[in-house]
Design an enzyme around this catalytic site. Structure first.
Site, PDB file in Angstrom:
ATOM      1  N   HIS A 259      73.311 -20.230  60.824  1.00  0.00           N
ATOM      2  CA  HIS A 259      73.979 -19.516  60.643  1.00  0.00           C
ATOM      3  C   HIS A 259      73.583 -17.805  60.290  1.00  0.00           C
ATOM      4  O   HIS A 259      72.835 -17.826  59.458  1.00  0.00           O
ATOM      5  CB  HIS A 259      75.742 -19.258  59.787  1.00  0.00           C
ATOM      6  CG  HIS A 259      75.366 -19.381  58.211  1.00  0.00           C
ATOM      7  ND1 HIS A 259      76.002 -20.025  57.870  1.00  0.00           N
ATOM      8  CD2 HIS A 259      74.729 -18.574  57.643  1.00  0.00           C
ATOM      9  CE1 HIS A 259      75.272 -19.801  55.948  1.00  0.00           C
ATOM     10  NE2 HIS A 259      75.191 -18.794  56.072  1.00  0.00           N
TER      11      HIS A 259
ATOM     12  N   GLU B 265      79.186 -19.676  61.970  1.00  0.00           N
ATOM     13  CA  GLU B 265      78.598 -20.898  61.969  1.00  0.00           C
ATOM     14  C   GLU B 265      78.083 -20.921  63.132  1.00  0.00           C
ATOM     15  O   GLU B 265      78.863 -20.782  64.024  1.00  0.00           O
ATOM     16  CB  GLU B 265      79.520 -21.691  61.486  1.00  0.00           C
ATOM     17  CG  GLU B 265      80.073 -21.440  60.186  1.00  0.00           C
ATOM     18  CD  GLU B 265      79.570 -22.473  58.765  1.00  0.00           C
ATOM     19  OE1 GLU B 265      78.296 -22.126  59.118  1.00  0.00           O
ATOM     20  OE2 GLU B 265      79.260 -21.567  57.584  1.00  0.00           O
TER      21      GLU B 265
ATOM     22  N   ASP C 221      79.570  -9.733  54.617  1.00  0.00           N
ATOM     23  CA  ASP C 221      80.933 -10.939  54.637  1.00  0.00           C
ATOM     24  C   ASP C 221      81.422 -10.637  53.095  1.00  0.00           C
ATOM     25  O   ASP C 221      80.520 -10.297  52.132  1.00  0.00           O
ATOM     26  CB  ASP C 221      80.318 -11.967  55.140  1.00  0.00           C
ATOM     27  CG  ASP C 221      79.230 -12.299  54.452  1.00  0.00           C
ATOM     28  OD1 ASP C 221      78.800 -12.198  53.710  1.00  0.00           O
ATOM     29  OD2 ASP C 221      78.554 -13.547  55.294  1.00  0.00           O
TER      30      ASP C 221
HETATM   31  C1  F6R Z   1      75.003 -13.985  53.049  1.00  0.00           C
HETATM   32  C2  F6R Z   1      75.435 -14.366  54.641  1.00  0.00           C
HETATM   33  C3  F6R Z   1      74.620 -15.681  54.848  1.00  0.00           C
HETATM   34  C4  F6R Z   1      72.980 -15.897  53.624  1.00  0.00           C
HETATM   35  C5  F6R Z   1      72.388 -16.718  54.575  1.00  0.00           C
HETATM   36  C6  F6R Z   1      71.234 -17.630  53.379  1.00  0.00           C
HETATM   37  O1  F6R Z   1      75.500 -12.360  53.081  1.00  0.00           O
HETATM   38  O2  F6R Z   1      75.821 -13.821  55.734  1.00  0.00           O
HETATM   39  O3  F6R Z   1      74.450 -15.768  56.504  1.00  0.00           O
HETATM   40  O4  F6R Z   1      72.205 -14.737  54.604  1.00  0.00           O
HETATM   41  O5  F6R Z   1      73.599 -18.058  53.792  1.00  0.00           O
HETATM   42  O6  F6R Z   1      71.490 -17.805  51.983  1.00  0.00           O
HETATM   43  P1  F6R Z   1      70.395 -17.818  51.093  1.00  0.00           P
HETATM   44  O7  F6R Z   1      69.890 -16.163  51.208  1.00  0.00           O
HETATM   45  O8  F6R Z   1      70.664 -17.837  50.190  1.00  0.00           O
HETATM   46  O9  F6R Z   1      69.641 -18.654  51.764  1.00  0.00           O
END
Ligand code: F6R
Length: 251
Positions: A138, A143, A67
């Site tokens: 997610h 979402e 993303d």
């Molecule tokens: C990032 C992504 C998100 C994260 C998720 C966890 O490219 O697609 O799905 O993997 O929000 O984020 P952290 O690792 O910061 O808790």
């Protein structure tokens, strides 16, 4: 889904890096699907270290990221282009022309979504997709409520996601409201998936993921139906998973 239990963040990162670097050594042309965020930072650091020590080469690897925020240019310190370059790509020998992320500044976002799907298809699909999970379940920026049939699309970020990601921005107002993300169907086409989960703040979603039904209200729950998913989770992330579920899933 098989769950590999590790002690802590450090061990999760080492284990993930071992799996990814072994994959690349066996398949030098691998197409890696990559994530950003806090969870995967340690994995990228461990892969950079492995590159320094063992010269695992990424010269033929291609990467596609999950993303990118809409409205941030690739040089913006909070863009995922910037994140990938500064936390991973600059430390290995991958040509930048073989690294793909959605363009958050595209003139036509609908066209950009189509183009990104074509990029993935032209590469022959994703061999190994690395994922983190949001506290709301997610994956990518898909979402709760996102259709399991979704391909790359534009999303309005949940307020909880903007708040969770505000820690990387000077203020909440500066967190973009929209992003482009691979869809759930895009992710599910990956041949192998590696989900990394660490810390107490992920304990509730982790138990919902392992014990709950497959439902769009927990996007990651669809992973239960994928034939080749490994989850590397640390003790804190698994702290709310029942004994029964541990027996089913945990190695
Ligand atoms: C990032 C992504 C998100 C994260 C998720 C966890 O490219 O697609 O799905 O993997 O929000 O984020 P952290 O690792 O910061 O808790």
């Amino acid at each position: 889904m098989k769950v590999i239990e590790v002690k802590d963040y450090e061990e999760m990162s080492q284990k993930a890096a071992e799996i990814i670097s072994s994959y690349v050594r066996i398949k030098p042309h691998a197409v890696l699907g990559l994530a950003t965020g806090e969870t995967v930072l340690g994995t990228y650091a461990a892969l950079a270290e492995d590159y320094r020590n063992n010269q695992t080469s990424y010269r033929k690897v291609r990467t596609v990221n999950l993303d990118e925020y809409i409205g941030l240019n690739p040089e913006h310190p909070n863009s995922y282009h910037y994140y990938m370059k500064h936390h991973f790509f600059q430390f290995i020998d991958i040509p930048m022309s073989q690294t793909y992320l959605p363009n958050g500044l595209a003139a036509d976002y609908q066209e950009e979504c189509t183009r990104y799907e074509e990029v993935i298809e032209t590469l022959g699909g994703i061999d190994l997709q690395v994922l983190g999970i949001g506290r709301n379940g997610h994956i990518g920026f898909n979402e709760p409520g996102t259709s399991f049939d979704s391909t790359t699309h534009i999303v309005k970020l949940a307020e909880s996601t903007r708040k969770a990601n505000a820690r990387f921005f000077p203020s909440l107002e500066q967190v973009p409201t929209h992003a482009i993300t691979m869809g759930i169907a895009t992710i599910m086409k990956s041949r192998q998936i590696l989900l990394l989960v660490s810390g107490k703040k992920k304990a509730s979603i982790m138990s919902q993921l392992l014990e709950g039904n497959v439902t769009p209200s927990i996007p990651a729950s669809i992973l239960q139906t994928h034939p080749n998913v490994a989850i590397i989770a640390d003790e804190e992330a698994l702290s709310l998973v029942s004994k029964e579920q541990r027996k089913v899933h945990v190695q």
